[in-house]
Design a protein around this motif. Structure first.
Motif, PDB file in Angstrom:
ATOM      1  N   UNK A  25      -5.756  20.579 -52.935  1.00 39.28           N
ATOM      2  CA  UNK A  25      -5.582  19.120 -53.033  1.00 39.28           C
ATOM      3  C   UNK A  25      -5.924  18.439 -51.705  1.00 39.28           C
ATOM      4  N   UNK A  26      -5.563  19.098 -50.595  1.00 38.39           N
ATOM      5  CA  UNK A  26      -5.890  18.541 -49.276  1.00 38.39           C
ATOM      6  C   UNK A  26      -7.405  18.468 -49.101  1.00 38.39           C
ATOM      7  N   UNK A  27      -8.103  19.550 -49.473  1.00 41.45           N
ATOM      8  CA  UNK A  27      -9.564  19.557 -49.338  1.00 41.45           C
ATOM      9  C   UNK A  27     -10.200  18.495 -50.240  1.00 41.45           C
ATOM     10  N   UNK A  28      -9.665  18.377 -51.445  1.00 41.41           N
ATOM     11  CA  UNK A  28     -10.202  17.366 -52.365  1.00 41.41           C
ATOM     12  C   UNK A  28      -9.987  15.962 -51.797  1.00 41.41           C
ATOM     13  N   UNK A  29      -8.814  15.741 -51.219  1.00 43.20           N
ATOM     14  CA  UNK A  29      -8.509  14.431 -50.658  1.00 43.20           C
ATOM     15  C   UNK A  29      -9.356  14.112 -49.433  1.00 43.20           C
ATOM     16  N   UNK A  30      -9.558  15.129 -48.561  1.00 42.26           N
ATOM     17  CA  UNK A  30     -10.417  14.924 -47.392  1.00 42.26           C
ATOM     18  C   UNK A  30     -11.842  14.611 -47.827  1.00 42.26           C
ATOM     19  N   UNK A  31     -12.291  15.319 -48.847  1.00 44.43           N
ATOM     20  CA  UNK A  31     -13.656  15.112 -49.335  1.00 44.43           C
ATOM     21  C   UNK A  31     -13.815  13.718 -49.925  1.00 44.43           C
ATOM     22  N   UNK A  32     -12.772  13.297 -50.669  1.00 45.04           N
ATOM     23  CA  UNK A  32     -12.867  12.023 -51.383  1.00 45.04           C
ATOM     24  C   UNK A  32     -12.645  10.829 -50.457  1.00 45.04           C
ATOM     25  N   UNK A  33     -11.643  10.922 -49.578  1.00 48.54           N
ATOM     26  CA  UNK A  33     -11.235   9.750 -48.800  1.00 48.54           C
ATOM     27  C   UNK A  33     -11.379   9.909 -47.290  1.00 48.54           C
ATOM     28  N   UNK A  34     -11.634  11.129 -46.814  1.00 50.82           N
ATOM     29  CA  UNK A  34     -11.637  11.353 -45.372  1.00 50.82           C
ATOM     30  C   UNK A  34     -10.209  11.412 -44.844  1.00 50.82           C
ATOM     31  N   UNK A  35     -10.064  11.817 -43.590  1.00 49.57           N
ATOM     32  CA  UNK A  35      -8.722  11.956 -43.027  1.00 49.57           C
ATOM     33  C   UNK A  35      -7.944  10.644 -43.006  1.00 49.57           C
ATOM     34  N   UNK A  36      -8.583   9.516 -42.646  1.00 50.45           N
ATOM     35  CA  UNK A  36      -7.797   8.272 -42.571  1.00 50.45           C
ATOM     36  C   UNK A  36      -7.231   7.862 -43.928  1.00 50.45           C
ATOM     37  N   UNK A  37      -7.870   8.288 -45.020  1.00 49.40           N
ATOM     38  CA  UNK A  37      -7.419   7.872 -46.344  1.00 49.40           C
ATOM     39  C   UNK A  37      -6.544   8.899 -47.051  1.00 49.40           C
ATOM     40  N   UNK A  38      -6.321  10.047 -46.415  1.00 52.17           N
ATOM     41  CA  UNK A  38      -5.524  11.105 -47.056  1.00 52.17           C
ATOM     42  C   UNK A  38      -4.041  10.765 -46.981  1.00 52.17           C
ATOM     43  N   UNK A  39      -3.340  10.898 -48.099  1.00 49.67           N
ATOM     44  CA  UNK A  39      -1.907  10.616 -48.128  1.00 49.67           C
ATOM     45  C   UNK A  39      -1.145  11.767 -48.780  1.00 49.67           C
ATOM     46  N   UNK A  40       0.139  11.853 -48.447  1.00 43.82           N
ATOM     47  CA  UNK A  40       0.990  12.857 -49.087  1.00 43.82           C
ATOM     48  C   UNK A  40       1.049  12.586 -50.601  1.00 43.82           C
ATOM     49  N   UNK A  41       1.015  11.308 -50.981  1.00 47.54           N
ATOM     50  CA  UNK A  41       1.028  10.944 -52.403  1.00 47.54           C
ATOM     51  C   UNK A  41      -0.179  11.541 -53.130  1.00 47.54           C
ATOM     52  N   UNK A  42      -1.337  11.452 -52.507  1.00 47.38           N
ATOM     53  CA  UNK A  42      -2.548  12.007 -53.125  1.00 47.38           C
ATOM     54  C   UNK A  42      -2.373  13.511 -53.335  1.00 47.38           C
ATOM     55  N   UNK A  92       0.369  18.048 -40.867  1.00 48.13           N
ATOM     56  CA  UNK A  92       0.848  19.379 -41.196  1.00 48.13           C
ATOM     57  C   UNK A  92       0.111  19.966 -42.389  1.00 48.13           C
ATOM     58  N   UNK A  93      -0.200  19.127 -43.362  1.00 46.68           N
ATOM     59  CA  UNK A  93      -0.935  19.582 -44.542  1.00 46.68           C
ATOM     60  C   UNK A  93      -2.343  20.041 -44.177  1.00 46.68           C
ATOM     61  N   UNK A  94      -3.014  19.252 -43.338  1.00 46.98           N
ATOM     62  CA  UNK A  94      -4.385  19.595 -42.949  1.00 46.98           C
ATOM     63  C   UNK A  94      -4.391  20.867 -42.100  1.00 46.98           C
ATOM     64  N   UNK A  95      -3.442  20.964 -41.169  1.00 47.52           N
ATOM     65  CA  UNK A  95      -3.378  22.144 -40.304  1.00 47.52           C
ATOM     66  C   UNK A  95      -3.124  23.405 -41.132  1.00 47.52           C
ATOM     67  N   UNK A 125     -15.301  17.287 -43.528  1.00 47.00           N
ATOM     68  CA  UNK A 125     -14.061  16.509 -43.434  1.00 47.00           C
ATOM     69  C   UNK A 125     -13.062  17.164 -42.488  1.00 47.00           C
ATOM     70  N   UNK A 126     -13.027  18.509 -42.489  1.00 51.77           N
ATOM     71  CA  UNK A 126     -12.132  19.218 -41.559  1.00 51.77           C
ATOM     72  C   UNK A 126     -12.554  18.960 -40.115  1.00 51.77           C
ATOM     73  N   UNK A 127     -13.868  19.032 -39.877  1.00 52.58           N
ATOM     74  CA  UNK A 127     -14.380  18.788 -38.524  1.00 52.58           C
ATOM     75  C   UNK A 127     -14.079  17.346 -38.114  1.00 52.58           C
ATOM     76  N   UNK A 128     -14.220  16.421 -39.064  1.00 57.99           N
ATOM     77  CA  UNK A 128     -13.928  15.007 -38.786  1.00 57.99           C
ATOM     78  C   UNK A 128     -12.444  14.794 -38.513  1.00 57.99           C
ATOM     79  N   UNK A 129     -11.590  15.488 -39.275  1.00 55.81           N
ATOM     80  CA  UNK A 129     -10.146  15.317 -39.108  1.00 55.81           C
ATOM     81  C   UNK A 129      -9.704  15.675 -37.690  1.00 55.81           C
ATOM     82  N   UNK A 130     -10.398  16.653 -37.091  1.00 54.30           N
ATOM     83  CA  UNK A 130     -10.033  17.097 -35.749  1.00 54.30           C
ATOM     84  C   UNK A 130     -10.240  16.002 -34.697  1.00 54.30           C
ATOM     85  N   UNK A 131     -11.085  15.004 -35.011  1.00 52.14           N
ATOM     86  CA  UNK A 131     -11.255  13.875 -34.092  1.00 52.14           C
ATOM     87  C   UNK A 131     -10.030  12.965 -34.093  1.00 52.14           C
TER      88      UNK A 131
END
Lengths: 253, 253
Positions: free
Chosen positions: B45-62, B83-86, B131-137
């Motif tokens: 779900x985290x990967x799907x959310x990062x792919x769909x919305x990027x890190x700024x748009x990822x939420x625990x709700x998603x 914590x979810x992304x890590x 998205x993972x590489x982007x999240x690290x920024x």
């Protein structure tokens, strides 16, 4: 900064980290009229905003407040945040930076590598360059502007390779030699047969890879290894334009 | 995918792009009990959310909605989006992937390079790795998890170098040779004197540099050039552990 000390000061209107990342120092001398001054003030505000908040947090309001340029002017001329970021990158590419000229390919490559290390290990200047690279993940227009910036920047760096070939440090590949009579070799064709673009990218790539992909630190030792690897590959003829064009017809690059 | 066809299928629980980017295919077989299944569902779900919305748009709700795991459980166990992304990255590093073993250093490096090209030119799998590489920024914890992931991943890749030294493709540097009696060389010490980590990173670096920094396309030709440059540098002894330790005492790496 090492590179700046090797160049006449007036040729470095930014902060000299031009193959390292696009982030001219705020307060740089701004030639040109009011339009140019406005554009530079907006650029400074964009970089400050990216540094402070990152791309997701950058707003036209922030740029207006920090540039002194009215919001309606910003909207009319730059349209939106993407347009502001893209123009900041375009402006970064319009300086008069020239690559280092130390007298040897090794020295020139070392200066380029040192420039990347110095830029991105100094928190004061690293933030805005990193923010531009980060923005490209989230904005296609920023990504296009970043691509244009680096293509133009590395095209300037190809002068290193032309000089190395003229000095005899890098003989043109054997199969290209018949096409280049020594007395006819001009600046533009001296390195024919060598993929100069790949060569100059090669010394930066391992450093950026650690900084922004594997998130490992860089230092002088890593830079020196990048120089040694690039030099060895160049002397072995690994960067050949023939290899570039051969294996994959129609490849975009 | 080229790498998968060279490996027994059961050793590739993810999608095989393990030196390319951390993005196991959703739907991968999940050994272990309910806790492991929950963790994998959350990771998907985290990967799907990062792919769909990027890190700024990822939420625990998603993540709750797409994993079927209750929000209170997510908050209790993973605390927040960071914590979810890590943890998704940590989980990506816990597979049983092994690097290619084609019988030659050149073949192994080519397989690694092809893996990066294939991964990041296929939009279906490229998005979550990017998205993972982007999240690290944007998240220091994501950056730390990405660093750990790559350090561990490239440590596995060092087996390529050990095998190449044992086959005599890469003689240990002369000054290291006296310390390594041939009959005493184990897997762990066979490549002493060579900075195997730098060597295996070298073939990936130019590809990631174009993909995520200069935003230029990669293809088989660029991959082949990265292989040729790395091989030439390796044969010339550019990746020496001595060089790594020498120039900069106390350097973090």
């Amino acid at each position: 900064m090492q590179l700046e000390s090797q160049l006449p000061e007036q040729t470095v209107p930014g902060n000299g980290r031009e193959c390292g990342g696009p982030a001219p120092t705020p307060g740089t001398r701004r030639p040109g009229g009011r339009t140019a001054r406005t554009r530079a003030a907006v650029r400074d505000a964009v970089l400050a905003g990216l540094t402070e908040h990152g791309y997701p947090g950058l707003t036209v309001e922030y740029v207006a407040a920090h540039s002194g340029v009215h919001k309606t002017t910003l909207y009319r001329r730059w349209k939106d945040v993407e347009g502001l970021v893209a123009d900041a990158l375009d402006l970064a590419g319009e300086d008069s930076w020239i690559p280092p000229d130390t007298g040897s390919l090794e020295g020139d490559l070392r200066a380029l590598a040192q420039e990347v290390v110095t830029s991105f290990t100094d928190p004061a200047v690293a933030a805005s360059g990193s923010a531009m690279i980060a923005a490209a993940f989230q904005s296609e227009r920023a990504a296009e502007a970043l691509r244009d910036y680096y293509i133009e920047r590395f095209a300037r760096c190809e002068a290193l390779v032309e000089r190395a070939v003229r000095r005899g440090e890098l003989p043109a590949p054997p199969d290209a030699a018949p096409e280049i009579p020594a007395d006819a070799a001009s600046d533009a064709t001296a390195h024919r047969g060598i993929d100069a673009g790949a060569l100059v990218r090669s010394v930066s790539a391992p450093l950026f890879f650690r900084l922004f992909i594997t998130r490992e630190p860089v230092d002088d030792t890593v830079a020196e290894q990048a120089v040694a690897a690039t030099l060895a590959a160049a002397h072995a003829g690994a960067f050949t334009a023939a290899g570039k064009a051969g294996a994959s017809p129609g490849a975009a690059r």
